[in-house]
Design a protein around this motif. Structure first.
Motif, PDB file in Angstrom:
ATOM      1  N   ARG A  97      -2.492  -3.579  -6.234  1.00 31.29           N
ATOM      2  CA  ARG A  97      -2.352  -1.646  -6.928  1.00 31.29           C
ATOM      3  C   ARG A  97      -1.533  -0.781  -7.395  1.00 31.29           C
ATOM      4  O   ARG A  97      -0.503  -0.370  -7.717  1.00 31.29           O
ATOM      5  CB  ARG A  97      -2.764  -1.618  -6.056  1.00 31.29           C
ATOM      6  CG  ARG A  97      -4.697  -1.438  -5.557  1.00 31.29           C
ATOM      7  CD  ARG A  97      -5.437  -1.061  -3.816  1.00 31.29           C
ATOM      8  NE  ARG A  97      -4.109   1.185  -4.293  1.00 31.29           N
ATOM      9  CZ  ARG A  97      -3.729   1.329  -3.582  1.00 31.29           C
ATOM     10  NH1 ARG A  97      -3.585   0.987  -2.045  1.00 31.29           N
ATOM     11  NH2 ARG A  97      -3.847   3.149  -3.551  1.00 31.29           N
ATOM     12  N   THR A 123       0.956  -1.056   0.089  1.00 29.80           N
ATOM     13  CA  THR A 123       0.255   0.565   0.142  1.00 29.80           C
ATOM     14  C   THR A 123       0.959   1.244  -0.019  1.00 29.80           C
ATOM     15  O   THR A 123       0.697   2.384  -0.581  1.00 29.80           O
ATOM     16  CB  THR A 123      -0.796  -0.034   1.156  1.00 29.80           C
ATOM     17  OG1 THR A 123      -1.653  -1.451   0.939  1.00 29.80           O
ATOM     18  CG2 THR A 123      -1.513   1.324   1.070  1.00 29.80           C
ATOM     19  N   ALA A 124       2.313   1.108   0.637  1.00 25.57           N
ATOM     20  CA  ALA A 124       2.729   2.156   0.807  1.00 25.57           C
ATOM     21  C   ALA A 124       3.157   2.531  -0.207  1.00 25.57           C
ATOM     22  O   ALA A 124       3.721   3.655  -0.786  1.00 25.57           O
ATOM     23  CB  ALA A 124       3.915   2.654   1.768  1.00 25.57           C
ATOM     24  N   THR A 138       1.767   9.224  -5.997  1.00 26.18           N
ATOM     25  CA  THR A 138       2.069  10.442  -5.772  1.00 26.18           C
ATOM     26  C   THR A 138       3.379  11.080  -6.959  1.00 26.18           C
ATOM     27  O   THR A 138       3.129  12.521  -6.527  1.00 26.18           O
ATOM     28  CB  THR A 138       2.631  10.894  -4.085  1.00 26.18           C
ATOM     29  OG1 THR A 138       1.857  10.327  -2.889  1.00 26.18           O
ATOM     30  CG2 THR A 138       3.122  11.808  -3.566  1.00 26.18           C
ATOM     31  N   SER A 154       1.950   1.646  -3.446  1.00 25.38           N
ATOM     32  CA  SER A 154       1.355   2.160  -4.486  1.00 25.38           C
ATOM     33  C   SER A 154       1.251   3.413  -4.356  1.00 25.38           C
ATOM     34  O   SER A 154       1.164   4.450  -5.010  1.00 25.38           O
ATOM     35  CB  SER A 154       0.116   1.410  -4.139  1.00 25.38           C
ATOM     36  OG  SER A 154       0.457   0.108  -4.474  1.00 25.38           O
ATOM     37  N   ASP A 155       1.070   4.226  -3.102  1.00 24.50           N
ATOM     38  CA  ASP A 155       1.189   5.268  -2.536  1.00 24.50           C
ATOM     39  C   ASP A 155       2.128   6.124  -3.118  1.00 24.50           C
ATOM     40  O   ASP A 155       1.827   7.768  -3.598  1.00 24.50           O
ATOM     41  CB  ASP A 155       0.949   5.766  -0.966  1.00 24.50           C
ATOM     42  CG  ASP A 155      -0.632   5.218  -0.459  1.00 24.50           C
ATOM     43  OD1 ASP A 155      -1.375   5.059  -1.444  1.00 24.50           O
ATOM     44  OD2 ASP A 155      -0.775   4.757   0.400  1.00 24.50           O
TER      45      ASP A 155
END
Length: 260
Positions: free
Chosen positions: A87, A37-38, A45, A40-41
């Motif tokens: 993701r 998740t990190a 960004t 992907s973020d």
């Protein structure tokens, strides 16, 4: 995500380069649901930040990534298109900006297959790659069942994907997975030098060139990844995978002799 999990994926920006670092060396940079998740973020960004022109993916001096954290992976299998691992792969595959990977030490499983979706890969002379999916009773992922045969031909791809054999940086260059091999203590410096060269290029021309180079593959990769994902999730619940995982925990060789 707690403070410890946040520190497992680090992101910093300088000179219009965003460096995203896998930072869990005590666990060989094994990736968890929270880390995907990190990642992907961070990738999304960077893609949206006009001040970022190039992305660098890195690990540590002796570890890029040992792949999935097996305990976490079994607790949170990648079910559905919104699963964190998918993701992450989508954020990497669809990223419009050049991505440079700096790989030192082990790159296992997704630690290798994610490199198929980077634009440049610089490997240290201590880099070791492996895709042991069949060895643990599952199938390849990240489009690797299509992309490796395209890169290597069927027979060499079969050697890597069906036998799960390790290979070094020299063979990775031969296969077309890696641009070049450098001294391990220079890997990130060389990757950054390359990133700075890309920063100096006209950004729209770079993004357009990348988009055009990937244009013909997009639908095919999405289709094969869906097939891989469906098979992978089904196989995780199967007897072969259970035997492989049990053997891993018990620190013994798996025995597949009773399977048809």
């Amino acid at each position: 995500m707690n403070e410890t999990e946040q520190s497992q994926i680090l992101s910093e920006q300088s000179d219009r380069i965003c460096t995203i670092r896998i930072n869990r060396p005590g666990k060989k940079n094994a990736l968890t649901k929270a880390m995907y998740t990190a990642l992907s973020d961070a990738l999304l960004t960077a893609a949206e930040n006009r001040e970022v022109r190039v992305i660098v993916l890195a690990g540590h001096a002796e570890i890029f990534s040992s792949g999935n954290d097996m305990q976490d992976f079994l607790k949170h299998p990648p079910v559905g298109e919104d699963a964190p691992v998918w993701r992450f792969l989508k954020a990497l595959i669809d990223n419009p900006k050049p991505v440079v990977a700096a790989v030192n030490g082990i790159a296992i499983g997704v630690g290798t297959t994610m490199l198929l979706h980077c634009d440049f890969v610089i490997a240290g002379d201590n880099a070791v790659f492996q895709m042991p999916f069949v060895n643990i009773g599952v199938c390849p992922e990240a489009g690797s069942s299509m992309l490796f045969p395209q890169l290597l031909g069927h027979r060499q791809a079969a050697e890597l994907l069906m036998l799960g054999e390790r290979f070094d940086g020299a063979r990775a260059v031969e296969f077309g997975l890696v641009n070049r091999v450098v001294a391990a203590d220079e890997t990130e410096a060389v990757a950054r030098e390359l990133a700075l060269r890309l920063v100096a290029q006209p950004p729209e021309a770079l993004r357009t060139t990348k988009r055009l180079m990937k244009q013909g593959q997009g639908e095919a990769i999405a289709a094969i990844m869906q097939l891989e994902s469906d098979a992978f999730v089904a196989m995780l619940a199967g007897g072969e995978a259970r035997e492989a995982m049990t053997a891993f925990v018990e620190k013994r060789r798996p025995d597949f002799s009773s399977f048809d």
